[in-house]
Design a protein around this motif. Structure first.
Motif, PDB file in Angstrom:
ATOM      1  N   LYS A   1      -7.231  27.499  10.601  1.00 55.12           N
ATOM      2  CA  LYS A   1      -8.170  26.630   9.890  1.00 55.12           C
ATOM      3  C   LYS A   1      -8.017  25.178  10.327  1.00 55.12           C
ATOM      4  O   LYS A   1      -8.985  24.424  10.304  1.00 55.12           O
ATOM      5  N   VAL A   2      -6.765  24.786  10.622  1.00 51.60           N
ATOM      6  CA  VAL A   2      -6.494  23.367  10.871  1.00 51.60           C
ATOM      7  C   VAL A   2      -5.869  23.174  12.254  1.00 51.60           C
ATOM      8  O   VAL A   2      -4.847  23.775  12.554  1.00 51.60           O
ATOM      9  N   GLY A   3      -6.491  22.358  13.069  1.00 52.97           N
ATOM     10  CA  GLY A   3      -5.903  22.000  14.355  1.00 52.97           C
ATOM     11  C   GLY A   3      -5.246  20.636  14.237  1.00 52.97           C
ATOM     12  O   GLY A   3      -5.740  19.779  13.503  1.00 52.97           O
ATOM     13  N   PHE A   4      -4.146  20.452  14.944  1.00 50.26           N
ATOM     14  CA  PHE A   4      -3.429  19.177  14.858  1.00 50.26           C
ATOM     15  C   PHE A   4      -3.170  18.674  16.279  1.00 50.26           C
ATOM     16  O   PHE A   4      -2.502  19.337  17.050  1.00 50.26           O
ATOM     17  N   VAL A   5      -3.729  17.523  16.623  1.00 52.70           N
ATOM     18  CA  VAL A   5      -3.505  16.948  17.949  1.00 52.70           C
ATOM     19  C   VAL A   5      -2.590  15.740  17.791  1.00 52.70           C
ATOM     20  O   VAL A   5      -2.896  14.824  17.031  1.00 52.70           O
ATOM     21  N   PHE A   6      -1.462  15.751  18.481  1.00 52.32           N
ATOM     22  CA  PHE A   6      -0.490  14.660  18.369  1.00 52.32           C
ATOM     23  C   PHE A   6      -0.777  13.600  19.409  1.00 52.32           C
ATOM     24  O   PHE A   6      -1.519  13.813  20.357  1.00 52.32           O
ATOM     25  N   GLN A   7      -0.113  12.456  19.229  1.00 53.75           N
ATOM     26  CA  GLN A   7      -0.417  11.293  20.056  1.00 53.75           C
ATOM     27  C   GLN A   7      -0.224  11.534  21.547  1.00 53.75           C
ATOM     28  O   GLN A   7      -1.086  11.225  22.352  1.00 53.75           O
TER      29      GLN A   7
ATOM     30  N   ILE B   1      -3.696  26.770  27.270  1.00 52.13           N
ATOM     31  CA  ILE B   1      -4.757  26.836  26.274  1.00 52.13           C
ATOM     32  C   ILE B   1      -4.677  28.130  25.470  1.00 52.13           C
ATOM     33  O   ILE B   1      -4.946  28.144  24.269  1.00 52.13           O
ATOM     34  N   SER B   2      -4.252  29.206  26.122  1.00 48.60           N
ATOM     35  CA  SER B   2      -4.240  30.475  25.380  1.00 48.60           C
ATOM     36  C   SER B   2      -2.992  30.643  24.506  1.00 48.60           C
ATOM     37  O   SER B   2      -2.909  31.584  23.723  1.00 48.60           O
ATOM     38  N   PHE B   3      -2.044  29.717  24.615  1.00 51.49           N
ATOM     39  CA  PHE B   3      -0.790  29.824  23.848  1.00 51.49           C
ATOM     40  C   PHE B   3      -1.027  30.052  22.361  1.00 51.49           C
ATOM     41  O   PHE B   3      -0.490  30.974  21.753  1.00 51.49           O
TER      42      PHE B   3
ATOM     43  N   SER C   1      -6.265  22.945  23.917  1.00 53.34           N
ATOM     44  CA  SER C   1      -5.272  23.924  23.505  1.00 53.34           C
ATOM     45  C   SER C   1      -5.198  24.059  21.988  1.00 53.34           C
ATOM     46  O   SER C   1      -4.628  24.998  21.470  1.00 53.34           O
ATOM     47  N   VAL C   2      -5.771  23.110  21.284  1.00 53.47           N
ATOM     48  CA  VAL C   2      -5.815  23.197  19.831  1.00 53.47           C
ATOM     49  C   VAL C   2      -7.174  23.733  19.377  1.00 53.47           C
ATOM     50  O   VAL C   2      -7.273  24.616  18.526  1.00 53.47           O
ATOM     51  N   LEU C   3      -8.243  23.246  20.023  1.00 51.83           N
ATOM     52  CA  LEU C   3      -9.596  23.601  19.573  1.00 51.83           C
ATOM     53  C   LEU C   3     -10.010  25.017  19.955  1.00 51.83           C
ATOM     54  O   LEU C   3     -10.977  25.539  19.420  1.00 51.83           O
ATOM     55  N   VAL C   4      -9.277  25.649  20.852  1.00 48.40           N
ATOM     56  CA  VAL C   4      -9.626  26.999  21.271  1.00 48.40           C
ATOM     57  C   VAL C   4      -9.537  27.974  20.094  1.00 48.40           C
ATOM     58  O   VAL C   4     -10.218  28.995  20.061  1.00 48.40           O
ATOM     59  N   ALA C   5      -8.741  27.637  19.088  1.00 46.35           N
ATOM     60  CA  ALA C   5      -8.657  28.496  17.905  1.00 46.35           C
ATOM     61  C   ALA C   5      -9.795  28.223  16.924  1.00 46.35           C
ATOM     62  O   ALA C   5      -9.797  28.742  15.817  1.00 46.35           O
ATOM     63  N   SER C   6     -10.765  27.427  17.337  1.00 40.76           N
ATOM     64  CA  SER C   6     -11.873  26.930  16.521  1.00 40.76           C
ATOM     65  C   SER C   6     -11.525  26.649  15.063  1.00 40.76           C
ATOM     66  O   SER C   6     -11.996  27.319  14.158  1.00 40.76           O
ATOM     67  N   PRO C   7     -10.676  25.655  14.856  1.00 38.31           N
ATOM     68  CA  PRO C   7     -10.339  25.261  13.485  1.00 38.31           C
ATOM     69  C   PRO C   7     -11.512  24.550  12.819  1.00 38.31           C
ATOM     70  O   PRO C   7     -12.352  23.978  13.507  1.00 38.31           O
ATOM     71  N   GLU C   8     -11.555  24.597  11.488  1.00 38.54           N
ATOM     72  CA  GLU C   8     -12.635  23.899  10.770  1.00 38.54           C
ATOM     73  C   GLU C   8     -12.256  22.451  10.532  1.00 38.54           C
ATOM     74  O   GLU C   8     -13.110  21.606  10.275  1.00 38.54           O
TER      75      GLU C   8
ATOM     76  N   TYR D   1     -18.163  17.437  17.579  1.00 42.41           N
ATOM     77  CA  TYR D   1     -17.435  18.488  16.882  1.00 42.41           C
ATOM     78  C   TYR D   1     -17.699  18.408  15.378  1.00 42.41           C
ATOM     79  O   TYR D   1     -17.937  19.399  14.704  1.00 42.41           O
ATOM     80  N   ARG D   2     -17.717  17.189  14.873  1.00 41.14           N
ATOM     81  CA  ARG D   2     -18.005  16.971  13.461  1.00 41.14           C
ATOM     82  C   ARG D   2     -19.440  17.373  13.144  1.00 41.14           C
ATOM     83  O   ARG D   2     -19.716  17.957  12.106  1.00 41.14           O
TER      84      ARG D   2
END
Lengths: 308, 556
Positions: free
Chosen positions: B373-379, B394-396, B444-451, B477-478
């Motif tokens: 549900k939630v993707g987190f991109v760090f600095q 990306i597939s990780f 690598s985060v958005l591939v899981a299509s988080p909301e 995306y928004r």
């Protein structure tokens, strides 16, 4: 984690000459190895506490000792389980292991394990005091004065300086990968090793980048420019300092004397020896405590002298 | 004086030159700003100035360099170190000692100065940077800004004639950045020291410098007084972050307004643009629609959080974020921003209170369950990247979340396409450029299509072109009904892209509202354009304009 680090405090122990503290730690180490009697070892450990209290590093010291206690307990348990010598058998297994014999739990093994852990605690406590009360830069300087090569000393100092940075790197990268669904505790061992690469590889390559950057910054400030280096700060050696350094070595001398006299020894196996509390050996107990903690009294004395 | 003739440099076995045919002359006492996109050669240029190139970094080199009459190629580290002082980006990686005083003395020790001279030099340097108060402190107890000041002091102690600073502020929060820059300005003003400063936040520095150099692909493409360079057309295309004021004036000129000068500060802007605003018929600002009406996706209820060491980081935070919102979380350092957003994907669990995300109580879910549900991109994208190929990287997340092979392949293909990474799919991700690595980390985060997508200071240290690329992507995306939560210090970006601003202080929400209400009429917290128009309120100009677009639209 922060509590493992040296922090500037203005106590008499912090102000003691680093050579004195190095000598003292070496002495505690020697004593810990020379002494065998658990009562003597316990007293040695307790004598180090006086420095901890005077230096006001109780909290930091406890976090060191927490780990030491785990190791100590492991020693007691392992020794009890694998050492079947001793005549006071408390329990015996109904089976026999080839080569090792019938597993038994003996009072001797338990006591011996405990004595070993007290020995270890005394040594760790002394080293904890050293790390917590000597500025790492002063320690480095002391090492150089003892003719250790500057570059090796600097590399050692630098690696300790970057330990906290490394820890925060691990925490941050682990957060990144956990956010990407990494769950190490839920998969099989081979998978776990493979997936922990997601933390280890960024950590290593970040550290490599960091190393190059540090080298670059050092080079820019003329590091390794060929000239013989000077030092901004010096370890001053007043007459009083020399006295404290000698006091730091005193416990070693005492240890050797006791070894020659055969004091402080003890028989664990096969039967625990009898402690004859009336013997001349026991007069050594207060002397030991006094000699080990003499640096504390000298530290106060030194302050008095310094103020004059 | 610095004289560089036809300088070309290739690192190690690189096939593309890092510097190509650079000709440059810098006079004593000049304050020079160097800017350009990442990989443009600005850092390499800095390294040449004190001989790190070619002495530390090997490679192929042609041309000549002369610094203070010395041939750089033939000079030793020692000779260069006393002439050119270097300050790098991350203070953490420049400090070698445990205490401040000894750090400042480090260079002097290397040069074998006598102890009494060292004492004097250390004293002056500490004084010059106002560090006397913290001289006995351990280096690890200092803030980032203080650390960088210690680095500058340790360089100053060597009495260099030239000070070179390679992005000295990009790891710092805005307040420390301002402080460091004003110190640099003082060194130039009071001591007449030649300063060469690499910086991509132009709005902070253009008014301080005498000269501005723009680089791209190893070449100098513009060089001159900042007003002239900024007025010239083609620097936006190379990704230099032109300050909003300058962008506005250039837009006004394009639409036929007569503005004769380029303003570098708000004060100048008010003088230069006074007539434009006074004379113009000002139209109404369009009403901003409130987006805070949809279905809530993040519900934070009376959240308290205390770290195990005992520090209370969040105090009674309640927040409702709706589907499709773009929320910026702002606040000083240590105000609790990162602690707050780490609760949204379950990295931290509430000490007291409740956090629900897409209907899931985070207390009862694992981070992996929430990762759908939630993707987190760090600095820093370098913290993300570990795999051998972009595809694997990306597939990780999909493998961790137990996706099956066909679905995985389809999704990976889709994001590779979306992020323009198709031709890199089998490449080693660390060998990619900064911008590409940032895209790999996002993919690598958005591939899981988080909301919900959380970004923790993704724009810190990011050049303008990459920043606007990232922000445009987030906007799209928004637009697909997803939610973005952005932790940032960057007021200009927030003014342009966020709908709502949550301001934290001391672990509490102190302001929560529409970006326009939060960002306008504040003192230093407002974007440049808003600080400009605050003076024109008397001409009927709405005082809550915050972006260049709005300011230009209102004059049409």
């Amino acid at each position: 984690m922060i509590s493992f680090r040296y922090r500037e405090k203005r106590t008499v122990i912090h102000k003691l000459n680093p050579f004195c503290k190095l000598a003292w730690v070496a002495s505690v180490f020697v004593l810990a190895l020379v002494l065998n009697n658990p009562i003597f070892l316990l007293l040695l450990f307790l004598s180090t506490l006086l420095l901890v209290i005077t230096a006001k590093v109780w909290r930091e010291w406890t976090s060191f000792m927490k780990y030491a206690i785990y190791i100590s307990l492991t020693i007691v348990v392992v020794n009890t389980l694998v050492s079947y010598q001793g005549t006071h058998v408390l329990a015996e297994a109904p089976f026999t292991i080839p080569v090792m014999g019938t597993p038994t739990i003996t009072l001797e093994a338990i006591i011996y394990g405990m004595a070993m852990s007290i020995r270890l605690l005394a040594i760790i406590s002394a080293f904890a005091i050293l790390t917590l009360t000597v500025n790492p830069d002063d320690l480095m300087l002391a090492m150089i004065k003892m003719r250790l090569p500057y570059k090796s000393v600097l590399v050692t100092a630098l690696s300790t300086r970057f330990v906290p940075t490394l820890i925060s790197d691990v925490e941050r990268i682990a957060d990144v990968q956990r956010s990407r669904g990494l769950e190490l505790d839920k998969c099989s061992l081979p998978k776990r090793i493979k997936r922990s690469a997601s933390v280890i590889i960024p950590l290593l390559s970040n550290s490599l980048d960091r190393t190059v950057q540090i080298a670059e910054a050092m080079e820019s400030r003329a590091f390794g420019s060929g000239a013989k280096r000077t030092f901004y700060k010096d370890i001053k050696m007043s007459r009083m300092d020399i006295v404290t350094v000698i006091a730091g070595f005193a416990p070693s001398v005492l240890g050797i004397v006791m070894l020659i006299l055969g004091f402080g020894d003890y028989q664990y196996y096969p039967t625990l020896g009898r402690m004859d509390l009336s013997g001349p050996e026991w007069t050594m107990l207060p002397i030991l405590a006094l000699v080990v903690s003499s640096v504390v009294f000298l530290a106060f004395l030194k302050r008095g002298v310094d103020l004059d | 004086m610095i004289r560089i003739r036809d300088l070309t440099f290739y690192y190690g076995d690189a096939s593309k030159p890092a510097l190509q045919g650079v000709n440059l002359q810098i006079e004593d006492g000049e304050f020079v700003l160097v800017t350009g996109p990442s990989g443009c050669g600005k850092s390499s240029l800095c390294r040449c100035l004190n001989g790190l190139i070619p002495h530390f970094y090997g490679g192929k080199i042609a041309g000549g360099m002369e610094v203070q009459g010395l041939d750089v190629m033939k000079s030793t580290t020692k000779e260069m170190a006393t002439r050119v002082g270097m300050v790098f980006q991350d203070p953490e990686n420049q400090l070698v000692s445990m205490d401040v005083e000894r750090e400042v003395a480090f260079g002097l020790e290397n040069l074998a100065f006598a102890r009494d001279i060292m004492a004097k030099r250390v004293e002056e340097s500490l004084d010059a940077l106002g560090l006397s108060g913290i001289r006995y402190r351990g280096v690890h107890e200092l803030s980032g800004g203080e650390k960088q000041k210690v680095v500058i002091a340790s360089v100053l102690a060597l009495h260099p004639d030239i000070l070179v600073l390679d992005e000295p502020t990009s790891e710092l929060d805005p307040r420390s950045a301002e402080e460091v820059l004003s110190i640099v300005q003082r060194l130039n003003d009071d001591l007449g020291m030649t300063v060469i400063l690499v910086e991509h936040r132009l709005d902070r520095v253009v008014h301080l410098v005498d000269r501005m150099i723009v680089m791209d692909e190893g070449e100098i493409i513009a060089d001159g007084p900042p007003r002239g360079v900024l007025a010239n057309g083609d620097i936006t295309s190379v990704g230099a972050g032109v300050p909003p004021l300058v962008r506005m004036v250039r837009r006004l000129r394009d639409s036929g307004f007569d503005v004769d000068d380029i303003p570098l500060t708000v004060k100048e802007g008010r003088a230069i643009l006074k007539d434009v605003f006074r004379g113009a018929k000002v139209s109404e600002l369009p009403k901003t629609e409130s987006t805070n009406s949809g279905e809530p996706v993040i519900e934070i209820d009376k959240l308290w959080y205390a770290y195990p060491e005992g520090l209370t980081a969040l105090r009674n935070v309640s927040l409702r974020i709706c589907r499709g919102e773009f929320v910026a979380v702002m606040g000083r350092n240590a105000s609790g921003k990162t602690t707050l957003v780490k609760h949204i994907n379950g990295l931290l669990k509430p000490t007291k209170g409740k956090v629900r995300v897409a209907g899931i109580d985070t207390q009862k879910a694992t981070i992996a369950e929430l990762a759908r549900k939630v993707g987190f991109v760090f600095q820093n994208p370098n913290d993300h990247i570990f795999a051998d190929t972009v595809e694997e990287e990306i597939s990780f997340i999909l493998r961790n979340l137990g996706f099956d092979g066909t679905e995985m392949a389809a999704r990976v293909d889709e994001v590779l396409e979306m992020f323009g990474l198709k031709e890199h799919r089998r490449q080693y991700p660390r060998s990619l450029s900064g911008g590409e690595r940032q895209r790999v980390a996002m993919a690598s985060v958005l591939v899981a299509s988080p909301e919900v997508l959380i970004l923790d200071e993704p724009t810190r240290g990011l050049e303008y072109r990459l920043k606007s690329e990232l922000m445009r992507f987030l906007d799209r995306y928004r637009g697909e009904g997803n939610t973005v939560v952005l932790v940032t210090h960057d007021v200009e970006t927030v003014a342009e892209y966020a709908d709502r601003v949550v301001l934290l202080s001391g672990g509490r929400v102190v302001v929560d509202g529409n970006r326009r209400d939060v960002l306008s009429r504040a003192l230093f917290f407002s974007p440049q354009i808003n600080r400009l128009v605050q003076a024109f309120e008397k001409y009927g100009v709405p005082n809550n304009i915050i972006t260049v677009d709005e300011a230009v639209d209102i004059l049409k």
